[in-house]
Enzyme design. Sequence first.
Site, short mmCIF file in Angstrom:
data_model
loop_
_atom_site.label_atom_id
_atom_site.label_comp_id
_atom_site.label_asym_id
_atom_site.label_seq_id
_atom_site.Cartn_x
_atom_site.Cartn_y
_atom_site.Cartn_z
N PHE A 18 90.79 -48.38 6.63
CA PHE A 18 90.21 -47.22 5.97
C PHE A 18 91.27 -46.59 5.08
O PHE A 18 92.47 -46.82 5.27
CB PHE A 18 89.75 -46.21 7.03
CG PHE A 18 88.30 -45.83 6.90
CD1 PHE A 18 87.31 -46.79 6.94
CD2 PHE A 18 87.92 -44.49 6.78
CE1 PHE A 18 85.98 -46.44 6.86
CE2 PHE A 18 86.57 -44.13 6.70
CZ PHE A 18 85.60 -45.11 6.74
N GLN A 29 86.79 -31.10 1.01
CA GLN A 29 86.88 -32.50 0.63
C GLN A 29 85.64 -32.96 -0.12
O GLN A 29 84.53 -32.83 0.38
CB GLN A 29 87.05 -33.38 1.88
CG GLN A 29 87.14 -34.86 1.54
CD GLN A 29 87.65 -35.68 2.71
OE1 GLN A 29 86.94 -35.89 3.67
NE2 GLN A 29 88.89 -36.11 2.62
N HIS A 44 84.00 -36.17 -0.99
CA HIS A 44 84.02 -37.60 -0.68
C HIS A 44 83.76 -38.34 -1.98
O HIS A 44 82.84 -37.99 -2.71
CB HIS A 44 82.93 -37.90 0.35
CG HIS A 44 83.07 -39.25 1.00
ND1 HIS A 44 82.88 -40.42 0.31
CD2 HIS A 44 83.38 -39.60 2.27
CE1 HIS A 44 83.07 -41.44 1.14
NE2 HIS A 44 83.38 -40.97 2.33
N LEU A 77 75.77 -39.57 1.61
CA LEU A 77 77.02 -40.30 1.81
C LEU A 77 76.90 -41.82 1.72
O LEU A 77 75.96 -42.41 2.24
CB LEU A 77 77.59 -39.93 3.18
CG LEU A 77 79.01 -40.42 3.46
CD1 LEU A 77 79.99 -39.75 2.51
CD2 LEU A 77 79.38 -40.11 4.90
N GLU A 136 82.94 -44.97 3.38
CA GLU A 136 84.19 -45.54 2.93
C GLU A 136 84.34 -46.96 3.48
O GLU A 136 85.10 -47.76 2.95
CB GLU A 136 85.34 -44.65 3.44
CG GLU A 136 86.68 -44.94 2.87
CD GLU A 136 87.66 -43.82 3.17
OE1 GLU A 136 87.25 -42.64 3.16
OE2 GLU A 136 88.84 -44.11 3.41
N ARG A 183 91.03 -40.03 -0.18
CA ARG A 183 89.77 -39.62 -0.79
C ARG A 183 89.95 -38.72 -2.01
O ARG A 183 89.21 -38.83 -2.99
CB ARG A 183 88.90 -38.90 0.26
CG ARG A 183 88.37 -39.85 1.29
CD ARG A 183 87.56 -39.16 2.36
NE ARG A 183 86.99 -40.16 3.25
CZ ARG A 183 86.27 -39.88 4.32
NH1 ARG A 183 86.04 -38.61 4.65
NH2 ARG A 183 85.77 -40.83 5.07
N HIS A 199 81.81 -32.89 1.10
CA HIS A 199 81.59 -33.60 2.34
C HIS A 199 82.14 -32.85 3.55
O HIS A 199 81.54 -32.87 4.63
CB HIS A 199 82.29 -34.96 2.21
CG HIS A 199 82.15 -35.86 3.40
ND1 HIS A 199 80.92 -36.18 3.93
CD2 HIS A 199 83.06 -36.53 4.15
CE1 HIS A 199 81.09 -37.01 4.95
NE2 HIS A 199 82.38 -37.21 5.12
N ARG A 207 91.78 -34.74 4.30
CA ARG A 207 91.55 -35.46 5.55
C ARG A 207 91.43 -36.95 5.29
O ARG A 207 90.78 -37.37 4.34
CB ARG A 207 90.26 -34.97 6.21
CG ARG A 207 89.89 -35.73 7.45
CD ARG A 207 88.70 -35.12 8.15
NE ARG A 207 87.44 -35.30 7.42
CZ ARG A 207 86.70 -36.41 7.46
NH1 ARG A 207 87.10 -37.45 8.17
NH2 ARG A 207 85.57 -36.48 6.79
#
Lengths: 608, 256
Positions: free
Chosen positions: A124, A237, A239, A253, A256, A312, A377, A412
Amino acid sequence: MIHLDEIQTIEHDVLVVGAGGAGLRAAIETSNLGLSTGVITKSLLGKAHTVMAEGGMAAALGNVDSRDNWKIHFRDTMRGGKFLNQWEMAAIHAKEAPDRVRELEDWGAVFDRTRTGLINQRNFGGHRYPRLAHVGDRTGLELIRTLQDHGIHQGMHVHMECIGIDLLQDGGKISGMLAYWRETGRFVVFRAPVVIFATGGAGKAWRVTSNSWEYSGDGYGMAARAGAELMDMEFTQFHPTGMVWPPSVRGTLVTEGVRGEGGILTNSKGVRFMFDNIPERFASETADTKEEAQLWLDGDREARRPPELLTRDVVARAIMREVKAGRGSEHGGAYLDISHRDSDFVKRKLPSMYHQFKELAEVDITAQQMEVGPTLHYYMGGIRVDAESQMTNVPGLFAAGECGTGLHGANRLGGNSLSDLIVFGARAGLGAKAYLDKLSGTPAVQQEQVHEQMRSVIDFLNREDGENPYVVVDDLQTTMEQHVGIVRDGTELEEGIEKLQKLKERAAAVKAHATSQYNPGWNTCIDLRNMILSAEATARCALQREESRGAHTRLDFEGEREEGLTFNSVVKLVDGQIEARKEMRPTPPEELAKIANASLEDLEGSRV
Amino acid sequence: MSERTFRIWRGNPQDGGDFVEYTIDVQTGMVVLDCIHEIQKQHAPDLACRWNCKAGKCGSCSMEINGKPALSCMTRMNTFEEGETITVQPLKTFPVIRDLTNDVSWNYQQNKRIRPFAPRPRDPDGEHRMMQEDVDRVQEFRKCIECFLCQDMCHILRDRETQQNFAGPRFMVRLASLDMHPLDTDDRIQEVRDESGSGLCNITRCCTEACPEHINITDNAIIPLKERVVDRFYDPLMWLMRKLKPGNSREKTTVE
């Protein structure tokens, strides 16, 4: 007004607000410690935002790459957070996540397996090694169902479709909370010396968001009105990959995990633009050719990771840049493509993405490109807590999960959210027990407080006339999109704050029609004030931070500045007004600073 | 963009209710839930309905659309004929609270009756080991989003009298996920027959058709459980073996 005795009253030692991963994990802990525990949730049990988490939960189990350990996870988290994280929280999280994940297996979770039968882990963004325990792309569902099915046998009382109005206090200490049942619209007083917030974020204040109606910043609003401090609220954040087409699903969403499994991003010219967007800090760990990226995907341990897996904030800004330069996709995003991988592999690893695009956009991701763009997000910021106990500055009030803050800093890492929930959910439970052990006497519920709070929400129904709350929400979302979006500047923010003052006045005068029984219009009136408070806190912190760092980007202050590293933004309600200030960061613990700045070679060999 | 008409059931059990017509403009790509939100904004702010994720992941927005149980967030408007009036009402199997919301608490009670997961001890190194092929089937069951559309569709549950004796497809799936879990040590076959009423299902497969997660409820969960019950209680040879070796009666339902 009716006397306190005539209002339904429920007593608990601990009241948990929110039944996502953090709330349920906290409630399991307090139930196991023998405390009478109540959980209230806006929706039905098992429907909280946690179910939408897709990619996985980060924990340095070292099952796929044995070089991984907590120190590297900690270092990745600090670097991803641009060193604004609370040091101790990031360390606790990295150390405790593996045990919290393993414990889920004892409660029935079934993660995807490695060839030797252990919990499998995937790559990730920002994580040095494959670190995310996962179940296809529905890890959040697995987490919530596991906690739910285990939790209901631990003695907790779950009060479904019950919404908090405000906290009750006795001389500053928590004495309970006033809430109402959605089903009947009736009030209920919870008498409880401890309240644990696990209320999530406030993404619903934006139009393009992956968040649902529940994410109205209830925890932020209620905590601030009770005197708690909020911190790092400028760090929201975006995304990088939300759906952009059709319009009705804009913001939904796209995990990722698509990039983790080899998905590539291109612009309308077919250029893989992430190669041109590698920040200095990550240059030595990121592949700079397609060939090397491919080698990494094929499992070459010496190859560096593809630039699509940068953090991100970096990917989201890069997509924005392409769109602004006129190289965006047909509907104003970028193309995300996983079709070069085997069709069965895609369906097995990303089943719900396959399903989602097929049903909602009529796109077959095993053969066609997806269109994606940034979507609001997650709130990195939130209620300020003590790293060890998760208690706020209000005695008896705790916060865990997205509604708390400190772990993620300015940005994050994907996968650190689900592990955050279980690590700090459990910690909040332990913190609550320690607080109760020392508490002498039971803080009392004051009748006047209850009355005042009741009046504030009944007014929406009783007034003769007023605006439709949905229209005000709509205008709030437009304001936030325009003034507090992914790229910000001082003048825009100031104008946004002005507009928020007007919206606040309008929100105070909205009208709910019909009765209080299961009335989403009335519910929206009540949510709205929390949404606006959260939005204003974000705007004020964003104005105060004159630099670009992590998820916070200022056009008028490009790049990170040294001063930015010296403080966290703290917000407090003073005489009903939101005030932001800079709170100086303490010197980091020597040991942790050494780990965060160490080379990978040293950490892998455990030389640091 | 086109104008569409909806007939939505409004009301509650105390005061009664009826269908009310609303007309709105529908844009490209909209699903039924988007239309309900438009109706709330423009015409009826107090219209009650549940929703959360808007992406088929949480199972909140179950309702009956043109008579069929469905997730309103996954029902695209372009699946209807042009000019067709769309009828939306709450689930029929469970009591109505108001408008499009049902009291589904009965399902949560069924879940609580199922004995919790009881894992075997960890390996000496502190790990649990399970092979992917041994958990594939269990993972299929764990895809369930608890939308309760299968429960709504099940004719045993639609009949309030037989409802009391059958836990319904959702909880047969849950029992199967426990029974086939490689780590679970509990023997659940008696529970499957006596508590959950597996014998009442007569395999009409309506539940499987209704499942938005495409879980093969009937063939992969209910039928294997029924077979286990038959082996246990109605097969004389198995009965004799248990008598001869009483300590060894625990057998897992294996995945083929």
